[in-house]
Design a protein around this motif. Structure first.
Motif, PDB file in Angstrom:
ATOM      1  N   TRP A  57     -80.763 -17.491  41.021  1.00 37.62           N
ATOM      2  CA  TRP A  57     -81.396 -18.332  42.029  1.00 37.62           C
ATOM      3  C   TRP A  57     -80.402 -18.904  43.042  1.00 37.62           C
ATOM      4  N   ARG A  60     -80.672 -15.982  45.493  1.00 38.92           N
ATOM      5  CA  ARG A  60     -82.055 -15.882  45.933  1.00 38.92           C
ATOM      6  C   ARG A  60     -82.423 -17.043  46.863  1.00 38.92           C
ATOM      7  N   THR A 159     -90.809 -14.121  47.889  1.00 40.76           N
ATOM      8  CA  THR A 159     -90.822 -15.290  47.023  1.00 40.76           C
ATOM      9  C   THR A 159     -91.789 -15.093  45.871  1.00 40.76           C
ATOM     10  N   ARG A 161     -92.670 -12.306  44.541  1.00 41.27           N
ATOM     11  CA  ARG A 161     -92.122 -11.298  43.623  1.00 41.27           C
ATOM     12  C   ARG A 161     -91.029 -11.881  42.733  1.00 41.27           C
ATOM     13  N   TRP A 162     -90.209 -12.783  43.289  1.00 40.87           N
ATOM     14  CA  TRP A 162     -89.059 -13.289  42.555  1.00 40.87           C
ATOM     15  C   TRP A 162     -89.370 -14.466  41.638  1.00 40.87           C
ATOM     16  N   CYS A 321     -94.116 -13.474  37.936  1.00 42.09           N
ATOM     17  CA  CYS A 321     -93.158 -12.751  38.728  1.00 42.09           C
ATOM     18  C   CYS A 321     -93.262 -13.010  40.206  1.00 42.09           C
ATOM     19  N   ASP A 323     -92.019 -15.793  43.656  1.00 39.31           N
ATOM     20  CA  ASP A 323     -91.259 -16.941  44.039  1.00 39.31           C
ATOM     21  C   ASP A 323     -91.564 -17.287  45.446  1.00 39.31           C
TER      22      ASP A 323
END
Length: 324
Positions: A57, A60, A159, A161-162, A321, A323
């Motif tokens: 993160w 990310r 976001t 996806r993460w 999953c 973000d």
């Protein structure tokens, strides 16, 4: 419906942000304008969640902060200054369609034929609204608005996806803080000393920071966690609707018949492209995250003080999953 209603706060706040930026903020300082919007909002959310990034993160947050905050805020600021409120917000009406296509590629939420037809109708409406020779439509402003729409759509789905069990309030705070710090450094190098602000400008920045950024981004990312991208895109229609209403009712802007027809096509295209029943018919995959139960909602409101204890907060149970 509670998650939809909560998510709706974001596009309404963003639609009003076009008017506030256009009317009250300095037009010649887009970098400082974006930095003063992002960094204080990020620090406020950090003070509420009191969590720091861990592991992946760190990078990310930097990537998402660059997309969702640094680049996006500068482009929106420029578009808000160069275009009438109603035009700038209407261009963003295409973002739900862009989100559907990007979600198809990144998170396997496949749009059906109706979705693609809606995208074509929406794009036709934008062309009808902007390519009619109407005076006052700035080409750089339109390009800035389109670029903002594409950047934000990609950043929001990335976001989604993460997000792997990360608290929504915390990840939002990290993005805003990282993007705001980057903007502040670039603004100091490019624009020099910060601009002097009048009292109305300070009050406007208060709205832009706390409501249109801290609160709006938190609830928007919550919506992306618990709702399909197509549903969130439909809620996003409140952005151009709010912008058009404020532009015509408060700012005194006037839309031509051609522009109104174009706006109607945009709205019709986005409504047509919503996958409301696609999952039941097998036309697209089911959402990545099942709807939260009541215990998750209670935990969500307890863990995140931003929205109080009303039962729908900003950082509910961890999600699989994505973000934002």
């Amino acid at each position: 419906m509670r998650w939809v209603a909560l998510t709706a706060v974001a596009p309404v706040a963003w639609g009003a942000n076009y008017y506030v930026t256009h009317e009250f903020l300095p037009p010649d300082s887009p970098l400082y304008g974006a930095a003063l919007r992002a960094l204080p909002a990020g620090l406020v959310l950090l003070g509420l969640c009191r969590q720091r990034p861990r592991g992946a993160w760190w990078w990310r947050s930097a990537v998402l902060g660059l997309l969702n905050v640094s680049v996006f805020f500068v482009l929106v600021y420029a578009a808000s200054q160069l275009l009438p409120t109603s035009i700038a917000s209407t261009v963003m009406a295409v973002s739900p369609l862009a989100m559907m296509l990007i979600a198809w590629a990144l998170v396997a939420e496949r749009p059906g034929i109706a979705h693609l037809a809606g995208a074509a109708i929406g794009l036709g409406g934008v062309c009808l609204m902007l390519l009619t020779g109407t005076a006052g439509v700035s080409v750089p402003g339109v390009l800035a608005s389109v670029a903002a729409m594409l950047v934000s759509s990609f950043g929001h789905i990335l976001t989604k996806r993460w997000n792997a069990g990360t608290d929504v309030l915390a990840s939002t705070a990290w993005q805003l803080t990282a993007g705001g710090l980057f903007l502040l450094l670039v603004a100091a190098a490019v624009e020099g000393p910060p601009p002097s602000l009048s009292t109305p400008a300070l009050l406007a920045f208060g709205y832009v920071t706390l409501v249109a950024t801290a609160l709006a981004f938190a609830v928007w990312f919550i919506g992306l966690r618990y709702l399909p991208a197509g549903t969130v895109g439909l809620v996003g229609l409140l952005n151009p609707v709010t912008g058009v209403l404020l532009g015509t009712a408060v700012a005194g802007e006037v839309l031509t018949v051609q522009q109104l027809c174009g706006l109607a096509l945009v709205l019709a295209g986005v409504v047509l492209g919503q996958p409301t029943r696609a999952g039941r018919r097998g036309g697209s995959r089911t959402p990545l995250q099942p709807a939260p139960d009541k215990s998750a909602a209670r935990e969500f409101s307890t863990r995140n003080p931003l929205l109080g204890s009303g039962g729908t907060g900003a950082g509910a149970a961890p999600m699989a999953c994505r973000d934002e």
